[in-house]
Design an enzyme around this catalytic site. Structure first.
Site, PDB file in Angstrom:
ATOM      1  N   LYS A 129      46.780  38.517  39.973  1.00  0.00           N
ATOM      2  CA  LYS A 129      47.362  39.838  40.183  1.00  0.00           C
ATOM      3  C   LYS A 129      47.451  40.149  41.677  1.00  0.00           C
ATOM      4  O   LYS A 129      46.590  39.744  42.455  1.00  0.00           O
ATOM      5  CB  LYS A 129      46.521  40.886  39.461  1.00  0.00           C
TER       6      LYS A 129
ATOM      7  N   THR B 226      43.194  54.621  40.108  1.00  0.00           N
ATOM      8  CA  THR B 226      43.286  53.185  39.832  1.00  0.00           C
ATOM      9  C   THR B 226      42.088  52.629  39.064  1.00  0.00           C
ATOM     10  O   THR B 226      41.991  51.414  38.889  1.00  0.00           O
ATOM     11  CB  THR B 226      43.417  52.407  41.155  1.00  0.00           C
TER      12      THR B 226
ATOM     13  N   GLY C 237      40.091  51.055  36.422  1.00  0.00           N
ATOM     14  CA  GLY C 237      40.444  50.350  35.195  1.00  0.00           C
ATOM     15  C   GLY C 237      41.817  49.717  35.202  1.00  0.00           C
ATOM     16  O   GLY C 237      42.338  49.352  34.141  1.00  0.00           O
ATOM     17  N   THR C 238      42.404  49.570  36.393  1.00  0.00           N
ATOM     18  CA  THR C 238      43.756  48.996  36.459  1.00  0.00           C
ATOM     19  C   THR C 238      43.813  47.604  35.837  1.00  0.00           C
ATOM     20  O   THR C 238      44.669  47.313  34.991  1.00  0.00           O
ATOM     21  CB  THR C 238      44.224  48.927  37.927  1.00  0.00           C
ATOM     22  N   GLY C 239      42.909  46.729  36.252  1.00  0.00           N
ATOM     23  CA  GLY C 239      42.910  45.361  35.727  1.00  0.00           C
ATOM     24  C   GLY C 239      42.599  45.302  34.251  1.00  0.00           C
ATOM     25  O   GLY C 239      43.193  44.517  33.499  1.00  0.00           O
ATOM     26  N   CYS C 240      41.659  46.148  33.808  1.00  0.00           N
ATOM     27  CA  CYS C 240      41.299  46.186  32.390  1.00  0.00           C
ATOM     28  C   CYS C 240      42.465  46.689  31.543  1.00  0.00           C
ATOM     29  O   CYS C 240      42.701  46.201  30.435  1.00  0.00           O
ATOM     30  CB  CYS C 240      40.084  47.085  32.182  1.00  0.00           C
TER      31      CYS C 240
END
Length: 226
Positions: A125, A159, A161-164
């Site tokens: 990412k 932002t 928890g963006t990746g989750c």
């Protein structure tokens, strides 16, 4: 604070789910230590679960390491060989591979190193990259096929928890039977909507808006570049 569960409790949860549901896809998040990773990998093998998305949550927003040193090797050797796709951000990809990403061209060799641990595909990412205008995610699979997902960068503090959020949306699409490229495009659109339509909860890094995609899915272009 980080308060890890006993590994036996993780095993019991996995077995309870495995006995009660037909599982179409699985996502992992922060697993903390080698014992928990070992139990997780053993449970996935035991129940024959497929479509495993590994979100290797290793580094907090503030830079603190969330994964113990011995857990990194357990993730490489026990969990990644089971993964359909792994979704590290740039610092996590560097930690997994032991290599640095200084520019876009470095992503391929880092991805190749991560794939060598056994995952079928990796998505690095681009949220931590320096480009102020574009957020670009790089995908490489074990067949050598690669592509980039490109979207406008959204400058926001909302932002958490963006990746989750991204990896959960990806897991849901794989569970519905979508192929990886199509699933990734939808996941990218989902997180774009979640970041664009902000909730502004609290004074710090607020959470992403998971409801936004339902209403604003058509907004925000995601380019698929091969």
């Amino acid at each position: 604070g980080v308060y890890p569960m006993p590994a036996g409790a993780v095993k019991a949860q996995i077995d309870a789910i495995g006995a009660d549901f037909a599982i179409a896809a699985v996502k992992t998040g922060m697993l903390f230590d080698a014992e928990i990773i070992a139990e997780t990998a053993a449970g996935i093998r035991k129940h024959g679960w497929r479509n495993l998305v590994v979100d290797p949550v290793m580094i907090a927003k503030g830079g603190a390491t969330l994964l113990q040193d011995e857990a990194l090797e357990a993730m490489r050797t026990l969990l990644l060989p089971l993964a359909e796709v792994i979704t590290p951000n740039i610092p996590e990809a560097e930690m997994l591979s032991g290599m640095k990403i200084h520019e876009a061209a470095d992503r391929k060799r880092v991805a190749e190193q991560i794939l060598a641990f056994g995952a079928k595909a990796v998505v690095i990412k681009g949220g931590h990259a320096d480009n102020p205008l574009i957020a670009e995610d790089y995908c490489l699979d074990r067949n050598g096929e690669s592509f980039v997902l490109r979207s406008a960068r959204i400058h926001t503090q909302q932002t958490h928890g963006t990746g989750c959020t991204f990896s959960a949306a990806l897991t849901a699409e794989l569970a519905k039977g979508e192929a990886l490229p199509e699933a990734l495009v939808t996941a990218k659109r989902f997180i774009q909507a979640a970041l664009s339509h902000q909730l502004h909860i609290g004074a710090g890094h607020g959470p992403t808006n998971h409801a936004a995609y339902r209403y604003f899915a058509a907004e925000g272009d995601v380019q698929f570049v091969q």
